[in-house]
Write a protein that holds these residues in place. Structure first.
Motif, PDB file in Angstrom:
ATOM      1  N   LEU A 167      76.627  81.970 -36.887  1.00 57.21           N
ATOM      2  CA  LEU A 167      76.225  81.212 -35.696  1.00 57.21           C
ATOM      3  C   LEU A 167      74.919  81.740 -35.109  1.00 57.21           C
ATOM      4  O   LEU A 167      74.034  80.964 -34.729  1.00 57.21           O
ATOM      5  N   VAL A 168      74.792  83.066 -35.031  1.00 57.87           N
ATOM      6  CA  VAL A 168      73.568  83.667 -34.483  1.00 57.87           C
ATOM      7  C   VAL A 168      72.379  83.329 -35.373  1.00 57.87           C
ATOM      8  O   VAL A 168      71.309  82.952 -34.887  1.00 57.87           O
ATOM      9  N   ARG A 169      72.560  83.433 -36.674  1.00 60.55           N
ATOM     10  CA  ARG A 169      71.463  83.129 -37.604  1.00 60.55           C
ATOM     11  C   ARG A 169      71.050  81.660 -37.489  1.00 60.55           C
ATOM     12  O   ARG A 169      69.860  81.344 -37.456  1.00 60.55           O
ATOM     13  N   ALA A 170      72.024  80.764 -37.427  1.00 64.98           N
ATOM     14  CA  ALA A 170      71.712  79.335 -37.303  1.00 64.98           C
ATOM     15  C   ALA A 170      70.966  79.055 -36.003  1.00 64.98           C
ATOM     16  O   ALA A 170      70.002  78.279 -35.986  1.00 64.98           O
ATOM     17  N   GLU A 171      71.376  79.692 -34.922  1.00 63.35           N
ATOM     18  CA  GLU A 171      70.693  79.505 -33.632  1.00 63.35           C
ATOM     19  C   GLU A 171      69.274  80.055 -33.700  1.00 63.35           C
ATOM     20  O   GLU A 171      68.333  79.454 -33.190  1.00 63.35           O
ATOM     21  N   TYR A 172      69.115  81.208 -34.341  1.00 63.74           N
ATOM     22  CA  TYR A 172      67.777  81.788 -34.487  1.00 63.74           C
ATOM     23  C   TYR A 172      66.881  80.847 -35.288  1.00 63.74           C
ATOM     24  O   TYR A 172      65.766  80.548 -34.874  1.00 63.74           O
ATOM     25  N   GLU A 173      67.369  80.391 -36.424  1.00 62.84           N
ATOM     26  CA  GLU A 173      66.567  79.511 -37.285  1.00 62.84           C
ATOM     27  C   GLU A 173      66.280  78.174 -36.599  1.00 62.84           C
ATOM     28  O   GLU A 173      65.204  77.616 -36.771  1.00 62.84           O
ATOM     29  N   GLY A 174      67.230  77.666 -35.843  1.00 62.05           N
ATOM     30  CA  GLY A 174      67.078  76.359 -35.221  1.00 62.05           C
ATOM     31  C   GLY A 174      66.152  76.330 -34.021  1.00 62.05           C
ATOM     32  O   GLY A 174      65.530  75.306 -33.739  1.00 62.05           O
ATOM     33  N   TYR A 175      66.052  77.444 -33.305  1.00 65.62           N
ATOM     34  CA  TYR A 175      65.265  77.416 -32.069  1.00 65.62           C
ATOM     35  C   TYR A 175      64.403  78.664 -31.885  1.00 65.62           C
ATOM     36  O   TYR A 175      63.223  78.574 -31.607  1.00 65.62           O
ATOM     37  N   LEU A 206      57.595  83.183 -33.194  1.00 66.61           N
ATOM     38  CA  LEU A 206      56.265  82.984 -33.773  1.00 66.61           C
ATOM     39  C   LEU A 206      55.241  82.628 -32.699  1.00 66.61           C
ATOM     40  O   LEU A 206      54.099  83.100 -32.734  1.00 66.61           O
ATOM     41  N   GLN A 207      55.643  81.811 -31.723  1.00 63.16           N
ATOM     42  CA  GLN A 207      54.737  81.463 -30.629  1.00 63.16           C
ATOM     43  C   GLN A 207      54.416  82.688 -29.778  1.00 63.16           C
ATOM     44  O   GLN A 207      53.277  82.877 -29.361  1.00 63.16           O
ATOM     45  N   ASN A 208      55.410  83.533 -29.531  1.00 61.75           N
ATOM     46  CA  ASN A 208      55.185  84.746 -28.735  1.00 61.75           C
ATOM     47  C   ASN A 208      54.233  85.708 -29.431  1.00 61.75           C
ATOM     48  O   ASN A 208      53.438  86.374 -28.787  1.00 61.75           O
ATOM     49  N   ARG A 209      54.306  85.778 -30.749  1.00 61.61           N
ATOM     50  CA  ARG A 209      53.424  86.687 -31.496  1.00 61.61           C
ATOM     51  C   ARG A 209      51.982  86.212 -31.481  1.00 61.61           C
ATOM     52  O   ARG A 209      51.064  87.010 -31.473  1.00 61.61           O
ATOM     53  N   SER A 210      51.773  84.883 -31.466  1.00 59.24           N
ATOM     54  CA  SER A 210      50.411  84.358 -31.531  1.00 59.24           C
ATOM     55  C   SER A 210      49.823  84.039 -30.163  1.00 59.24           C
ATOM     56  O   SER A 210      48.624  83.822 -30.051  1.00 59.24           O
ATOM     57  N   ALA A 211      50.647  84.013 -29.115  1.00 59.45           N
ATOM     58  CA  ALA A 211      50.156  83.663 -27.777  1.00 59.45           C
ATOM     59  C   ALA A 211      49.378  84.822 -27.167  1.00 59.45           C
ATOM     60  O   ALA A 211      49.776  85.979 -27.291  1.00 59.45           O
ATOM     61  N   PRO A 212      48.262  84.520 -26.491  1.00 59.31           N
ATOM     62  CA  PRO A 212      47.531  85.586 -25.802  1.00 59.31           C
ATOM     63  C   PRO A 212      48.340  86.079 -24.606  1.00 59.31           C
ATOM     64  O   PRO A 212      49.111  85.320 -24.014  1.00 59.31           O
ATOM     65  N   PRO A 213      48.195  87.350 -24.257  1.00 56.44           N
ATOM     66  CA  PRO A 213      48.959  87.885 -23.126  1.00 56.44           C
ATOM     67  C   PRO A 213      48.531  87.241 -21.817  1.00 56.44           C
ATOM     68  O   PRO A 213      47.365  86.907 -21.631  1.00 56.44           O
ATOM     69  N   THR A 214      49.481  87.046 -20.918  1.00 57.94           N
ATOM     70  CA  THR A 214      49.174  86.453 -19.614  1.00 57.94           C
ATOM     71  C   THR A 214      48.770  87.520 -18.608  1.00 57.94           C
ATOM     72  O   THR A 214      48.109  87.224 -17.636  1.00 57.94           O
TER      73      THR A 214
END
Length: 179
Positions: free
Chosen positions: A50-58, A64-72
């Motif tokens: 369940l945890v893996r499916a939730e991770y993959e789904g959302y 990935l967005q957090n890794r590429s987003a510039p810091p606020t």
């Protein structure tokens, strides 16, 4: 008899509630309850799935967005960059490239917190261990806003379930309340 039927109906509702996938995921992400999953009726393999499916789904996209987003916050970025330089080891690089399954297995094998620890202690623990479990901590923020289990209510409902059974259907409302 009405009282016994009402209790049995509540027990079914409670059982349906605690068997929801979201509750199982929260239990797996909570550093207090992850060690007692089997005791509360959850299969570790099922929670992992369940945890893996939730991770993959959302959450994979969110990570990935957090890794590429510039810091606020530039000060926080400078601080984290400095800490990153201090902690930039081969091991840290491996953690960042580790598949989610590896992080989750390390998480499940990490010593759990005591079940009696407070929610505040869980938040502190997550902040301290965020670098070891970046994806788990991200998911935990969303899932641990709601308590995953309530041991006292489980005990009460379990007791009520054994007390009020088909074989004891002759107990009247007064008798049940007296017990």
């Amino acid at each position: 008899m009405k009282f016994a039927n009402a209790i049995q109906r509540k027990l079914r509702e409670y059982s349906d509630l605690v068997m929801k996938p979201e509750v199982k995921i929260a239990a797996g992400l909570d550093p207090r309850s992850k060690a007692v999953l089997e005791n509360i009726g959850y299969s570790r393999a099922e929670v992992k799935k369940l945890v893996r499916a939730e991770y993959e789904g959302y959450f994979r996209l969110k990570v990935l967005q957090n890794r590429s987003a510039p810091p606020t916050n530039p000060v926080a970025h400078q601080e984290s960059s400095f800490i990153g330089l201090l902690g930039a080891t081969q091991g840290q690089a491996l953690l960042e490239n580790e598949p989610f399954e590896g992080e989750f297995e390390r998480w499940m094998n990490h010593a759990p917190m005591e079940i009696t620890e407070s929610v505040h202690d869980v938040r502190t623990w997550m902040k301290v261990n965020k670098r070891l479990y970046p994806r788990i901590s991200l998911m935990a923020k969303d899932f641990l806003g709601v308590t995953s289990t309530s041991v006292p209510s489980e005990v009460a409902f379990s007791f009520a379930g054994t007390l009020l059974h088909k074989r004891r259907a002759r107990l009247g409302d007064e008798s049940v309340q007296a017990i």
